[in-house]
Design an enzyme around this catalytic site. Structure first.
Site, PDB file in Angstrom:
ATOM      1  N   HIS A 222      46.730  41.560  39.353  1.00 40.89           N
ATOM      2  CA  HIS A 222      46.998  40.314  40.060  1.00 40.89           C
ATOM      3  C   HIS A 222      45.999  39.235  39.677  1.00 40.89           C
ATOM      4  O   HIS A 222      44.813  39.510  39.462  1.00 40.89           O
ATOM      5  CB  HIS A 222      46.936  40.531  41.571  1.00 40.89           C
ATOM      6  CG  HIS A 222      48.212  41.040  42.168  1.00 40.89           C
ATOM      7  ND1 HIS A 222      49.411  40.368  42.046  1.00 40.89           N
ATOM      8  CD2 HIS A 222      48.481  42.152  42.904  1.00 40.89           C
ATOM      9  CE1 HIS A 222      50.360  41.043  42.683  1.00 40.89           C
ATOM     10  NE2 HIS A 222      49.823  42.133  43.200  1.00 40.89           N
ATOM     11  N   CYS A 278      48.964  36.417  36.730  1.00 42.17           N
ATOM     12  CA  CYS A 278      49.410  35.084  37.107  1.00 42.17           C
ATOM     13  C   CYS A 278      48.265  34.080  36.987  1.00 42.17           C
ATOM     14  O   CYS A 278      47.095  34.432  37.114  1.00 42.17           O
ATOM     15  CB  CYS A 278      49.933  35.082  38.538  1.00 42.17           C
ATOM     16  SG  CYS A 278      51.398  36.098  38.796  1.00 42.17           S
TER      17      CYS A 278
END
Length: 433
Positions: A222, A278
């Protein structure tokens, strides 16, 4: 046994066998991590498409990584190959010396090796940097975090790190003993991707690096953003990555990763970084970003900086802390606009490095990256594209590699891989790893 698949030893005591495990024989500290949050988890057998190993499920953090603008972290269908097919592709290309990829691929134009002599840039060519020939020692740090049990659990990140391990050792000659893997399916306390372990492993990666060494960093997990405090981000947000214990220990900010993995490097040392997360477009804070046409997307950061900016850049490049602090004071005085906002483009000049640092990221700062799956083989889309393109066509220029990765992803994803560098590069140079 792959790194990270050690026998369960996590019982809140110092690991007894760390010294004999892969990646820890070359100066990597075996001391017990300062922060411990997990106890020995239950084991559960999980079978993949061509391999079977044990996932050790950790109690999830108290809170999941933040939700992104598009809602839940996407897991669209994708065409990652099976493990066996992937290995066969590598062996066939390696054996045949294939240069040309599929007919739809961009072929390198006038590709040539990087020059060995010192290069110059900046006003009057006073700032020096040097390419790496990648003929020295090779080291790699591979981090894959699935965040087992959390609301935003991922499925392909650990596979990404194992696929990357296979690729580096089979195709590029990296030695297993010079690779450290941090995954959250292990019970070895020094291999759990906590913040303390990740920062320590980053320091190990760059320690004692010499000109022409090749270092490789891969992160699959993440990513997110937080408020920018030093004025180096155009969107006002710093990029961050999330350790497995981020809720208790916090995230890792791009400024810190730059300070640990980029700033200490000598001229001629190569660091190749691949971020499959991301909001990762500028996650290493490298000052130059290139378009798929091979030109710099950002305005020239040296323009109108003046003598104070040049002195700061040279002090940064040579490690002169006293001169750097003095020069930066003048820089910030000079570049502060009438509305008291910092000119971020000029602040970026302090991020210049004389080393040879290249970063491929899975998306722009404002984009998310996809976690993909097919036939039980889960993978990050960016990691899959990187491995696919280089296994199909091993000899690539920087430009053709960027173009072909984008082509692989364009039909299924909106994310656009980015190429960033610590110095200006000729994108027609051969990509070395």
């Amino acid at each position: 046994m792959y790194p990270g698949r050690a026998k369960p030893t996590y019982n809140n005591q110092q690991a007894q066998q760390a010294q004999s495990q892969v990646g820890y024989q070359t100066g990597y500290s075996n001391a017990q991590p300062q922060q411990q949050y997990y106890t020995a988890p239950q084991q559960q057998n999980v079978s993949g498409s061509s391999m079977s190993f044990q996932h050790q499920f950790y109690p999830p953090p108290n809170q999941s990584p933040p939700q992104y603008n598009t809602g839940q972290y996407a897991r669209p269908a994708a065409p990652p190959p099976g493990q066996q097919n992937y290995r066969n592709d590598i062996q066939q290309n390696h054996a045949s010396g294939t240069v040309n990829g599929p007919s739809g691929y961009q072929q390198p134009q006038a590709m040539y090796k990087p020059p060995s002599q010192v290069q110059h840039t900046g006003p009057n060519n006073q700032v020096a940097y040097q390419y790496s020939q990648c003929t020295g020692r090779r080291k790699a740090l591979l981090i894959g975090i699935n965040y087992f049990g959390s609301a935003n659990e991922l499925r392909g990140c650990i596979n990404d790190s194992h696929n990357m391990f296979n690729f580096l050792t089979q195709r590029y000659g990296y030695k297993a003993e010079d690779i450290v893997m941090l995954n959250d399916d292990t019970t070895d306390p020094v291999r759990v991707p906590t913040k303390a372990n990740m920062l320590r492993a980053m320091q190990w990666l760059v320690k004692d690096a010499r000109p022409n060494d090749a270092l490789f960093f891969h992160y699959s997990g993440h990513g997110g953003q937080t408020e920018d405090l030093d004025g180096d981000e155009e969107d006002g947000m710093d990029d961050v990555i999330y350790p497995v214990d981020f809720q208790m220990a916090g995230h890792i900010v791009d400024d810190d990763m730059h300070a640990i993995m980029v700033s200490p490097l000598q001229p001629g040392v190569r660091l190749t970084a691949l971020f499959d997360s991301c909001h990762s477009g500028t996650v290493l804070d490298l000052p130059y970003t290139y378009s798929t046409k091979g030109v710099i997307k950002e305005p020239n950061m040296w323009k109108d900086v003046g003598s104070s900016g040049l002195q700061a850049a040279m002090a940064y490049a040579t490690g002169n802390t006293t001169s750097l602090v003095s020069s930066l004071g003048n820089v910030f005085t000079t570049i502060t606009k009438s509305n008291n906002n910092v000119d971020r483009e000029r602040v970026k000049q302090i991020k210049f490095s004389p080393a040879d640092v290249i970063m491929f990221s899975g998306s722009k700062d404002n984009q998310t990256s996809a976690d993909a799956t097919e036939n039980g083989q889960n993978t990050g889309a960016m990691s899959w594209a990187f491995l696919t393109v280089l296994s199909k066509q091993p000899q690539q220029s920087y430009l053709s590699l960027l173009q072909n990765m984008r082509a692989e992803l364009s039909s299924k994803y909106t994310q656009k891989p980015q190429l960033s560098c610590s110095h200006e590069i000729d994108t027609n140079l051969q990509f070395l790893l």
